[in-house]
Motif scaffolding. Structure first.
Motif, PDB file in Angstrom:
ATOM      1  N   GLY A  15       6.910   0.965  -0.182  1.00  0.00           N
ATOM      2  CA  GLY A  15       6.010   0.033  -0.853  1.00  0.00           C
ATOM      3  C   GLY A  15       4.908  -0.458   0.064  1.00  0.00           C
ATOM      4  N   ASP A  16       5.254  -0.675   1.327  1.00  0.00           N
ATOM      5  CA  ASP A  16       4.270  -1.125   2.309  1.00  0.00           C
ATOM      6  C   ASP A  16       3.225  -0.042   2.568  1.00  0.00           C
ATOM      7  OD1 ASP A  16       3.345  -3.146   4.020  1.00  0.00           O
ATOM      8  OD2 ASP A  16       4.304  -2.212   5.751  1.00  0.00           O
ATOM      9  N   LEU A  17       3.646   1.209   2.614  1.00  0.00           N
ATOM     10  CA  LEU A  17       2.715   2.304   2.872  1.00  0.00           C
ATOM     11  C   LEU A  17       1.769   2.550   1.696  1.00  0.00           C
ATOM     12  CD1 LEU A  17       5.081   4.846   4.653  1.00  0.00           C
ATOM     13  CD2 LEU A  17       3.253   3.496   5.694  1.00  0.00           C
ATOM     14  N   THR A  18       2.203   2.209   0.465  1.00  0.00           N
ATOM     15  CA  THR A  18       1.342   2.440  -0.694  1.00  0.00           C
ATOM     16  C   THR A  18       0.144   1.502  -0.730  1.00  0.00           C
ATOM     17  OG1 THR A  18       2.729   1.026  -2.080  1.00  0.00           O
ATOM     18  CG2 THR A  18       3.155   3.406  -2.144  1.00  0.00           C
ATOM     19  N   LYS A  19       0.131   0.484   0.107  1.00  0.00           N
ATOM     20  CA  LYS A  19      -1.044  -0.384   0.200  1.00  0.00           C
ATOM     21  C   LYS A  19      -2.225   0.364   0.810  1.00  0.00           C
ATOM     22  CE  LYS A  19       1.825  -4.422   1.053  1.00  0.00           C
ATOM     23  NZ  LYS A  19       2.237  -5.373   2.093  1.00  0.00           N
ATOM     24  N   TRP A  20      -1.933   1.327   1.665  1.00  0.00           N
ATOM     25  CA  TRP A  20      -2.981   2.027   2.411  1.00  0.00           C
ATOM     26  C   TRP A  20      -3.092   3.509   2.045  1.00  0.00           C
ATOM     27  CZ3 TRP A  20      -6.105  -0.865   5.319  1.00  0.00           C
ATOM     28  CH2 TRP A  20      -5.656  -2.123   5.692  1.00  0.00           C
ATOM     29  N   LEU A  21      -2.005   4.104   1.561  1.00  0.00           N
ATOM     30  CA  LEU A  21      -1.969   5.540   1.314  1.00  0.00           C
ATOM     31  C   LEU A  21      -1.500   5.815  -0.108  1.00  0.00           C
ATOM     32  CD1 LEU A  21      -0.081   6.469   4.615  1.00  0.00           C
ATOM     33  CD2 LEU A  21      -2.547   6.598   4.228  1.00  0.00           C
ATOM     34  N   ALA A  22      -1.802   6.999  -0.604  1.00  0.00           N
ATOM     35  CA  ALA A  22      -1.352   7.406  -1.933  1.00  0.00           C
ATOM     36  C   ALA A  22      -0.060   8.203  -1.786  1.00  0.00           C
ATOM     37  CB  ALA A  22      -2.413   8.269  -2.606  1.00  0.00           C
ATOM     38  N   GLU A  23       0.958   7.848  -2.589  1.00  0.00           N
ATOM     39  CA  GLU A  23       2.236   8.561  -2.560  1.00  0.00           C
ATOM     40  C   GLU A  23       2.158   9.688  -3.595  1.00  0.00           C
ATOM     41  OE1 GLU A  23       7.009   7.625  -2.361  1.00  0.00           O
ATOM     42  OE2 GLU A  23       5.680   6.151  -3.293  1.00  0.00           O
ATOM     43  N   ILE A  24       2.050  10.941  -3.115  1.00  0.00           N
ATOM     44  CA  ILE A  24       1.867  12.073  -4.029  1.00  0.00           C
ATOM     45  C   ILE A  24       3.186  12.692  -4.462  1.00  0.00           C
ATOM     46  CG2 ILE A  24      -0.438  12.579  -3.187  1.00  0.00           C
ATOM     47  CD1 ILE A  24       0.817  14.881  -1.578  1.00  0.00           C
ATOM     48  N   SER A  25       4.248  12.388  -3.734  1.00  0.00           N
ATOM     49  CA  SER A  25       5.589  12.842  -4.047  1.00  0.00           C
ATOM     50  C   SER A  25       6.524  11.835  -3.376  1.00  0.00           C
ATOM     51  CB  SER A  25       5.790  14.248  -3.484  1.00  0.00           C
ATOM     52  OG  SER A  25       7.046  14.757  -3.824  1.00  0.00           O
ATOM     53  N   PRO A  26       7.776  11.724  -3.793  1.00  0.00           N
ATOM     54  CA  PRO A  26       8.651  10.741  -3.154  1.00  0.00           C
ATOM     55  C   PRO A  26       8.729  10.931  -1.644  1.00  0.00           C
ATOM     56  CG  PRO A  26       9.686  11.576  -5.126  1.00  0.00           C
ATOM     57  CD  PRO A  26       8.453  12.407  -4.902  1.00  0.00           C
ATOM     58  N   GLY A  27       8.235   9.945  -0.912  1.00  0.00           N
ATOM     59  CA  GLY A  27       8.284   9.972   0.546  1.00  0.00           C
ATOM     60  C   GLY A  27       7.135  10.703   1.219  1.00  0.00           C
ATOM     61  N   VAL A  28       6.169  11.210   0.446  1.00  0.00           N
ATOM     62  CA  VAL A  28       5.017  11.925   1.014  1.00  0.00           C
ATOM     63  C   VAL A  28       3.754  11.133   0.703  1.00  0.00           C
ATOM     64  CG1 VAL A  28       3.705  14.073   1.047  1.00  0.00           C
ATOM     65  CG2 VAL A  28       6.178  14.131   0.690  1.00  0.00           C
ATOM     66  N   PHE A  29       3.079  10.679   1.754  1.00  0.00           N
ATOM     67  CA  PHE A  29       1.898   9.839   1.613  1.00  0.00           C
ATOM     68  C   PHE A  29       0.689  10.539   2.220  1.00  0.00           C
ATOM     69  CE2 PHE A  29       5.590   7.158   1.749  1.00  0.00           C
ATOM     70  CZ  PHE A  29       5.371   6.235   0.751  1.00  0.00           C
ATOM     71  N   VAL A  30      -0.455  10.415   1.570  1.00  0.00           N
ATOM     72  CA  VAL A  30      -1.698  10.976   2.092  1.00  0.00           C
ATOM     73  C   VAL A  30      -2.786   9.920   1.997  1.00  0.00           C
ATOM     74  CG1 VAL A  30      -1.169  13.368   1.545  1.00  0.00           C
ATOM     75  CG2 VAL A  30      -2.373  11.980  -0.119  1.00  0.00           C
ATOM     76  N   GLY A  31      -3.747  10.025   2.891  1.00  0.00           N
ATOM     77  CA  GLY A  31      -4.854   9.089   2.873  1.00  0.00           C
ATOM     78  C   GLY A  31      -5.840   9.387   3.973  1.00  0.00           C
TER      79      GLY A  31
END
Length: 111
Positions: A15-31
């Motif tokens: 949840g904290d990472l979704t403030k800055w990055l997009a979650e494209i799959s469970p546990g995979v964030f890009v930005g």
């Protein structure tokens, strides 16, 4: 551009990472955060991951165009003549026995 992969981490970290990055799959964030934000996100990920694992791949000004960071991973980034490659430790090597196999000893004993 960064790709951050977290495994077996608390939901609060995701949840904290979704403030800055997009979650494209469970546990995979890009930005595409700045280098400063990327470093702060990595510190936060390492701090909050507890027993989980994390892998960060980000753009860099080198021949490959990317660099790696890992946290609690078996695979380690290793430099081979200027190329960063992921190396997995050989677990079989540490448990390898010397001498004849048990099947070979059985065949030898029958003679």
């Amino acid at each position: 551009m960064i790709v951050l992969v977290v495994t077996a981490c608390p939901a609060g970290l995701r949840g904290d990472l979704t403030k800055w990055l997009a979650e494209i799959s469970p546990g995979v964030f890009v930005g595409r955060p700045t280098a400063r934000i990327r470093d702060l996100l990595w510190e936060r990920t390492v701090e909050l991951s507890k027993d989980g694992r994390a892998l960060l791949v980000y753009s860099s000004n080198n021949e490959q165009g990317m660099e790696f960071r890992t946290h609690r991973h078996d695979w380690k980034p290793t430099d081979f003549d200027g190329l960063a490659l992921m190396v997995r430790p050989d677990k079989r090597q540490s448990t390898r026995r010397t001498g004849w196999s048990s099947a070979r000893r059985m065949r030898s004993s029958r003679r």
